[in-house]
Design an enzyme around this catalytic site. Sequence first.
Site, PDB file in Angstrom:
ATOM      1  CE  LYS A 174      -1.628   3.058   2.723  1.00 12.69           C
ATOM      2  NZ  LYS A 174      -1.827   4.228   1.854  1.00 12.69           N
TER       3      LYS A 174
ATOM      4  CB  SER B 127       4.118  10.284  10.854  1.00 13.06           C
ATOM      5  OG  SER B 127       2.935   9.534  11.020  1.00 13.06           O
TER       6      SER B 127
ATOM      7  N   GLY C 126       3.267   5.203  13.145  1.00 11.24           N
ATOM      8  CA  GLY C 126       4.107   4.045  13.458  1.00 11.24           C
ATOM      9  C   GLY C 126       3.787   3.471  14.829  1.00 11.24           C
TER      10      GLY C 126
ATOM     11  CD  GLU D 186      13.889   2.382   9.398  1.00 11.13           C
ATOM     12  OE1 GLU D 186      14.202   3.431  10.007  1.00 11.13           O
ATOM     13  OE2 GLU D 186      14.503   1.309   9.519  1.00 11.13           O
TER      14      GLU D 186
ATOM     15  CB  CYS E 177      13.133  10.224   7.606  1.00 11.67           C
ATOM     16  SG  CYS E 177      13.542   8.914   6.502  1.00 11.67           S
TER      17      CYS E 177
ATOM     18  CD  GLU F 256      10.543  13.943  10.643  1.00 10.41           C
ATOM     19  OE1 GLU F 256       9.490  13.340  10.889  1.00 10.41           O
ATOM     20  OE2 GLU F 256      11.514  13.411  10.075  1.00 10.41           O
TER      21      GLU F 256
HETATM   22  P1  ADP Z   1       3.343  10.895   6.205  1.00  9.47           P
HETATM   23  O1  ADP Z   1       3.390  12.064   7.109  1.00  9.47           O
HETATM   24  O2  ADP Z   1       4.649  10.516   5.583  1.00  9.47           O
HETATM   25  O3  ADP Z   1       2.186  10.907   5.235  1.00  9.47           O
HETATM   26  P2  ADP Z   1       1.931   8.815   7.617  1.00  9.47           P
HETATM   27  O4  ADP Z   1       2.423   8.049   8.787  1.00  9.47           O
HETATM   28  O5  ADP Z   1       0.689   9.608   7.758  1.00  9.47           O
HETATM   29  O6  ADP Z   1       3.168   9.697   7.202  1.00  9.47           O
HETATM   30  O7  ADP Z   1       1.736   7.858   6.375  1.00  9.47           O
HETATM   31  C1  ADP Z   1       2.676   6.861   6.003  1.00  9.47           C
HETATM   32  C2  ADP Z   1       1.926   5.704   5.360  1.00  9.47           C
HETATM   33  O8  ADP Z   1       1.077   5.094   6.354  1.00  9.47           O
HETATM   34  C3  ADP Z   1       0.994   6.107   4.216  1.00  9.47           C
HETATM   35  O9  ADP Z   1       0.987   5.084   3.234  1.00  9.47           O
HETATM   36  C4  ADP Z   1      -0.345   6.204   4.919  1.00  9.47           C
HETATM   37  O10 ADP Z   1      -1.428   6.049   4.033  1.00  9.47           O
HETATM   38  C5  ADP Z   1      -0.247   5.052   5.893  1.00  9.47           C
HETATM   39  N1  ADP Z   1      -1.156   5.164   7.051  1.00  9.47           N
HETATM   40  C6  ADP Z   1      -1.634   6.294   7.627  1.00  9.47           C
HETATM   41  N2  ADP Z   1      -2.467   6.009   8.646  1.00  9.47           N
HETATM   42  C7  ADP Z   1      -2.529   4.656   8.735  1.00  9.47           C
HETATM   43  C8  ADP Z   1      -3.211   3.729   9.578  1.00  9.47           C
HETATM   44  N3  ADP Z   1      -3.994   4.142  10.561  1.00  9.47           N
HETATM   45  N4  ADP Z   1      -3.032   2.410   9.378  1.00  9.47           N
HETATM   46  C9  ADP Z   1      -2.201   1.973   8.403  1.00  9.47           C
HETATM   47  N5  ADP Z   1      -1.539   2.789   7.570  1.00  9.47           N
HETATM   48  C10 ADP Z   1      -1.679   4.116   7.712  1.00  9.47           C
END
Ligand code: ADP
Length: 476
Positions: free
Chosen positions: A170, A224, A228, A245, A279, A378
């Site tokens: 994804k 993020s 994470g 990460e 990052c 950050e």
């Molecule tokens: P960024 O600030 O880099 O967008 P995110 O942590 O929001 O960081 O997103 C990183 C990835 O995690 C993206 O592919 C996002 O769609 C996915 N993501 C965001 N929220 C969730 C969640 N609750 N469960 C699983 N994946 C998620």
Amino acid sequence: MKDNFIGGEWRTGIASRRNINPSDLDDVVGEYAQADAGQACSAIEAAREAQRTWRNDGIQARANALDCIGSELLARQSELGTLLSREEGKTLVEGSAEVARAGQIFKFFAGEVVRTGGERLPSVRPQVDVEITREPVGVVGIITPWNFPVAIPAWKIAPALAYGNSVVFKPADLVPGSAWALAEIIARSGIPRGVFNLVMGRGSVVGNAIVTSPEIDAVSFTGSVDTGRELLLQGARQFKRMQLEMGGKNPLVVLDDADLEVAIECAIQGAYYSTGQRCTASSRFIVQKGIYARFVSRLGEALAGLHVGHALDPLTEIGPVVDAAQMDQDLAYIKIGKSEGAELAYGGAPVSRSTRGYFLAPALFTDATPKMRIAREEIFGPIACAIPVDSYEEALAVANDSEFGLSSGICTTSLKHATHFKRHVRSGMTMVNVPTAGVDYHVPFGGTKASSHGPREQGTYAVDFFTTVKTAYTKA
Ligand code: ADP
């Protein structure tokens, strides 16, 4: 419309999403399918089914597939690099270098497939042998961010496939184009149906379906810290293997004895290239007072000479910020820095160009202190702060005073300080006289503290996450 790839077939989504060029908001890169949780589950089922045979399939078939993917990425470097720069906003040079890197990663793991070894030891019991072998973990969920739309998927997907896992991938919502192009190449590489699946869609829907599915054995995530942490807690409920990460607040220490031009090069490259959206970007310059005034003034000059503009313009050195939300966040931190009492010495304001895009003049705060939010949180934009310090010891203490520990750097001509820094800085990667961002593809990548969780990514160390170890005892 570009569809999802599920169980070896291209399938339309339940909705679609328009991919917009951040350098030119009037340029639509394409329409991409959005999956729902049900489609994510179909992909997971297909991956589970395919896993039964793929895990035992010949390693030559795996090596061939990875090699073929790597070759195509390298052959189409310029075309795919242009697509990447168009949808993400990094410059053409950066976009095409990223595609090359993805190709090299697939080539590297094509070689690793046939190198995966085990061990055979004598048992402490008579006539018994002990064998230690590595097996695939099973079905791996791969969730990636927008800032490296091809390289991060590559460095997770390549080892996952190399070691016999099947994959549900994804990508980030903002950059489906590069992910789709990569998936299309993988789909033609000769791997069996269901071994690799692409499900584009919302993190809270598709990502969540992956992380909560009992049929997913492991999740490799980059994104993020907040997401994470949430994923880790969800994965823990099912004892999933998790590799995360996350963020960084990477320090670049500049000592009085540094070569000033080397320090400026490290600062510009590390903090501002790729619009600071890495990052591993340097966001704290920790500078000894003897060189501080010269460093700040020379850096200001260098920033003034940088060309900010459309990512596809060959003259551009700093592309746009990725989207409106990131631009808002960057501008909010500019305000925060000023209100905290740091001096905005250069940049920090939106700039207009001939196209409508998210262009921001790279910003330098001076006279920052380690307790300021701009020195701790950050930001993920072309914004860095300079913190003056008295001594090397103080510089090291400030460098380590962070919740993060991804990358770090020092500019010095002193072997003593360089050696001490490498030993004592608390980060997973550290650089002497080279920028904190920009790493090789064949060695481990990862950090300490809130930056990373789980085994390292990339290089030969990737085997630790993507395989599980079996110990077999045999009495002849
Ligand atoms: P960024 O600030 O880099 O967008 P995110 O942590 O929001 O960081 O997103 C990183 C990835 O995690 C993206 O592919 C996002 O769609 C996915 N993501 C965001 N929220 C969730 C969640 N609750 N469960 C699983 N994946 C998620």
